[in-house]
Write a protein that holds these residues in place. Structure first.
Motif, PDB file in Angstrom:
ATOM      1  N   ASN B  95       0.654  -1.236   0.160  1.00 41.92           N
ATOM      2  CA  ASN B  95      -0.036   0.007   0.024  1.00 41.92           C
ATOM      3  C   ASN B  95       0.788   1.265   0.073  1.00 41.92           C
ATOM      4  O   ASN B  95       0.696   2.050   0.758  1.00 41.92           O
ATOM      5  N   PHE B  97       1.592   4.841  -1.018  1.00 38.39           N
ATOM      6  CA  PHE B  97       1.109   6.067  -1.065  1.00 38.39           C
ATOM      7  C   PHE B  97       1.206   6.462  -2.729  1.00 38.39           C
ATOM      8  O   PHE B  97       2.362   6.194  -3.427  1.00 38.39           O
ATOM      9  N   PRO B  98       0.168   7.111  -3.259  1.00 34.79           N
ATOM     10  CA  PRO B  98       0.219   7.320  -4.923  1.00 34.79           C
ATOM     11  C   PRO B  98       1.067   8.465  -5.031  1.00 34.79           C
ATOM     12  O   PRO B  98       0.722   9.624  -5.580  1.00 34.79           O
ATOM     13  N   GLN B  99       2.159   8.466  -4.595  1.00 34.54           N
ATOM     14  CA  GLN B  99       3.364   9.419  -4.769  1.00 34.54           C
ATOM     15  C   GLN B  99       4.535   8.691  -5.412  1.00 34.54           C
ATOM     16  O   GLN B  99       4.468   7.657  -5.533  1.00 34.54           O
ATOM     17  N   TYR B 107       8.494  10.067   3.538  1.00 35.28           N
ATOM     18  CA  TYR B 107       7.486  10.670   4.362  1.00 35.28           C
ATOM     19  C   TYR B 107       7.553  10.535   5.972  1.00 35.28           C
ATOM     20  O   TYR B 107       7.576  11.450   6.630  1.00 35.28           O
ATOM     21  N   SER B 144       6.067   7.534 -10.191  1.00 33.42           N
ATOM     22  CA  SER B 144       5.177   6.953  -9.302  1.00 33.42           C
ATOM     23  C   SER B 144       5.282   5.515  -8.614  1.00 33.42           C
ATOM     24  O   SER B 144       6.022   4.662  -9.287  1.00 33.42           O
ATOM     25  N   MET B 146       3.425   3.534  -7.870  1.00 30.62           N
ATOM     26  CA  MET B 146       2.227   2.703  -8.275  1.00 30.62           C
ATOM     27  C   MET B 146       2.738   2.067  -9.637  1.00 30.62           C
ATOM     28  O   MET B 146       2.170   0.902 -10.165  1.00 30.62           O
ATOM     29  N   ARG B 160       9.722   2.167   3.664  1.00 32.47           N
ATOM     30  CA  ARG B 160       9.143   3.112   4.170  1.00 32.47           C
ATOM     31  C   ARG B 160       8.980   2.906   5.767  1.00 32.47           C
ATOM     32  O   ARG B 160       9.291   3.893   6.271  1.00 32.47           O
TER      33      ARG B 160
END
Lengths: 281, 251
Positions: B95, B97-99, B107, B144, B146, B160
């Motif tokens: 999961n 982040f869409p970044q 982050y 990205s 993603m 992360r």
């Protein structure tokens, strides 16, 4: 009738109904353009009215409407977004939050003339702002809050829960999570709701009737305590209060007002579409 | 071998429903502890009790103690935010982040003000290296997250998590959405990470628990039936229920 015939009849009827829905919109727009386009000129857009408003332009009214729209945004945006964040992220289900939600729903159902009278009582008289851009912006701001709150809350709720979970699991506080993960993803939805709310505010007459709108001021406002002309009220005035008003000018004014609100709606739609396409979760 | 986490007389409730019953176990420092058991047995719930992620669900209640380095994480003076920095988590589905890839890793450190500028770049690189992802993404940090495949995404999520320098990493079925090759990579990675971190992993995959863990706990209906070294659980389980489950006769 055979099944195929029923099917065909149903789809024809349903299509017709759908067409009927947007026919009035098209007719209004086309008719306004047809009748009003002749009035639109550089002079019409940039000059104040002259000769009992039957000649000249509508520039003070256009500018007044833009100023009021900005004022409305300034009033409505912070309160609405804060409320939406509270309702979506912090509020539990208790008597207080149920009361707040009920108040918002009811706020959305109040006729705009009541907002106008409320603004007159609260801001113009009690707060002593007089008929002014400030009083008008506050009145319109309150009027737009319900729609902005509910679209913003919806936008916040549509941010996937896992973003919050992950952010919290990394040691972010609740507020950091809202600020860095939730709001950026909800922002396009919030902006869309904001613009839609504002486009409604830009076209309203009743709320500004007693709070800000001037019958005729050729000069531009210089402070937020000044009155200003505004397009919807100007339209009402020239359509009903000024004898011998050329129809062409009335249609021209209506066309300009329509174009302003239509542009705002189109921007909102464009923002939403662009973001939907870019989003990849 | 030190105990990093000690759980004693721990009970957990969702409203009226008791999800965890009288748990007692110790999680050893810098070892991999696997939690196995059928769906709904409470192993994921237990995992989320360790970093108090269940706090975010209304109507939950915990009793008993979860000691992290001797300090009960349920004590009222514990800062949950700090606790979650010390106990990181990797989730079932990748999961990110869409970044961008970089932003995903950066982050946590940014939020916690651990590093910025060149230091942050180094930290991001180090975390990606530790998650054995650096060589695959070094030239596309701005892409990205993603755009990565699921296996890479999950390793990104691990990067992360370790970027905020946790002491314990909780993994909730981290390979359930991955193919066998990606699964093996994550298991190898866990081995590497166990040199520096205490790892607790929930898994449905019996072979994975047998392959990749040092200790195994078997959960059944909210109770911890058996907890022992992995070799013992799979070699000579003491409880009949454990044996029935790991040999596939009960599940």
């Amino acid at each position: 009738m055979s099944r195929q015939q029923t099917q065909r009849l149903a789809s024809v009827l349903i299509t017709l109904t759908a067409v009927l829905v947007f026919v009035p919109v098209i007719v209004v727009i086309v008719y306004l353009i047809w009748q009003g386009i002749g009035a639109i000129s550089w002079e019409f857009l940039t000059q104040p009215p002259r000769n009992g408003m039957t000649e000249g332009g509508i520039m003070p009214a256009i500018l007044g409407t833009l100023v009021l729209t900005m004022g409305t945004a300034l009033v409505s945006m912070p309160f609405s977004i804060a409320t939406a964040i509270y309702l979506a992220e912090y509020a539990g289900d208790n008597r207080l939050t149920r009361t707040i939600r009920m108040a918002i729903v009811n706020l959305a159902g109040i006729p705009s003339i009541v907002y106008g009278l409320f603004g007159l009582g609260a801001f113009v008289l009690a707060a002593g702002f007089g008929t002014s851009i400030l009083a008008g912006s506050l009145t319109l701001g309150i009027m737009t809050m319900p729609v902005v709150i509910s679209t913003a809350e919806e936008a916040i709720n549509s941010v996937p829960q896992q973003f919050r979970t992950v952010s919290l699991s990394l040691g972010a506080s609740k507020w950091q999570t809202i600020w860095h993960q939730v709001l950026p993803h909800a922002l396009p939805g919030i902006i869309t709701g904001m613009i839609l709310g504002l486009s409604r505010a830009a076209g309203e007459t009743a709320p500004i009737l007693f709070t800000v709108a001037a019958f005729y001021i050729p000069t531009l406002p210089t402070s937020i305590f000044d009155q200003t002309m505004a397009l919807p009220y100007h339209l009402y005035v020239i359509a009903t209060q000024v004898p011998g008003m050329p129809l062409r000018v009335q249609y021209g004014t209506a066309l300009v007002l329509l174009l302003i609100t239509l542009t705002m709606t189109l921007i909102a739609t464009a923002v939403r579409t662009a973001v939907r396409r870019r989003r990849d979760w | 071998m030190q105990n990093k986490i000690e759980v004693s007389d721990f009970n957990f409730f969702y409203g009226e429903f008791q999800a965890l019953i009288d748990l007692n176990l110790s999680i050893r420092e810098k070892q991999i502890t696997a939690l196995i058991g059928p769906s709904g047995c409470g192993k994921s719930t237990f995992l989320r009790c360790l970093n108090r992620m269940n706090d975010t669900i209304d109507g939950t209640r915990a009793e008993g103690r979860v000691l992290l380095d001797g300090k009960n994480v349920y004590d009222p003076d514990v800062d949950v935010v700090e606790l979650r920095q010390r106990i990181g988590m990797v989730f079932q589905r990748p999961n990110p982040f869409p970044q961008s890839i970089y932003e995903n890793v950066a982050y946590g450190p940014r939020i916690l003000s651990l590093a910025k500028g060149a230091k942050l770049d180094q930290l991001v690189q180090k975390s990606l290296e530790d998650a054995v992802l650096w060589n695959e993404v070094r030239h596309r940090l701005k892409d990205s997250a993603m755009s990565l495949n699921p296996g890479q995404q999950q390793r990104l999520c691990i990067a992360r998590a370790i970027a905020v320098a946790p002491e314990v990493i909780l993994m909730d079925e981290p390979c359930s959405a991955l193919d066998p090759v990606a699964t093996l990579k994550v298991e190898e990675l866990m081995r590497e990470l166990a040199q520096d971190y205490t790892i607790v992993i929930v898994t449905h995959n019996m072979q994975q628990a047998a392959r990749a863990s040092d200790w195994t706990g078997f959960f059944w209906l909210g109770r911890l039936v058996e907890f022992a070294e992995t070799a013992n659980i799979f070699g000579s389980p003491k409880e009949e229920l454990t044996e029935a489950y790991i040999t596939g006769r009960r599940g």
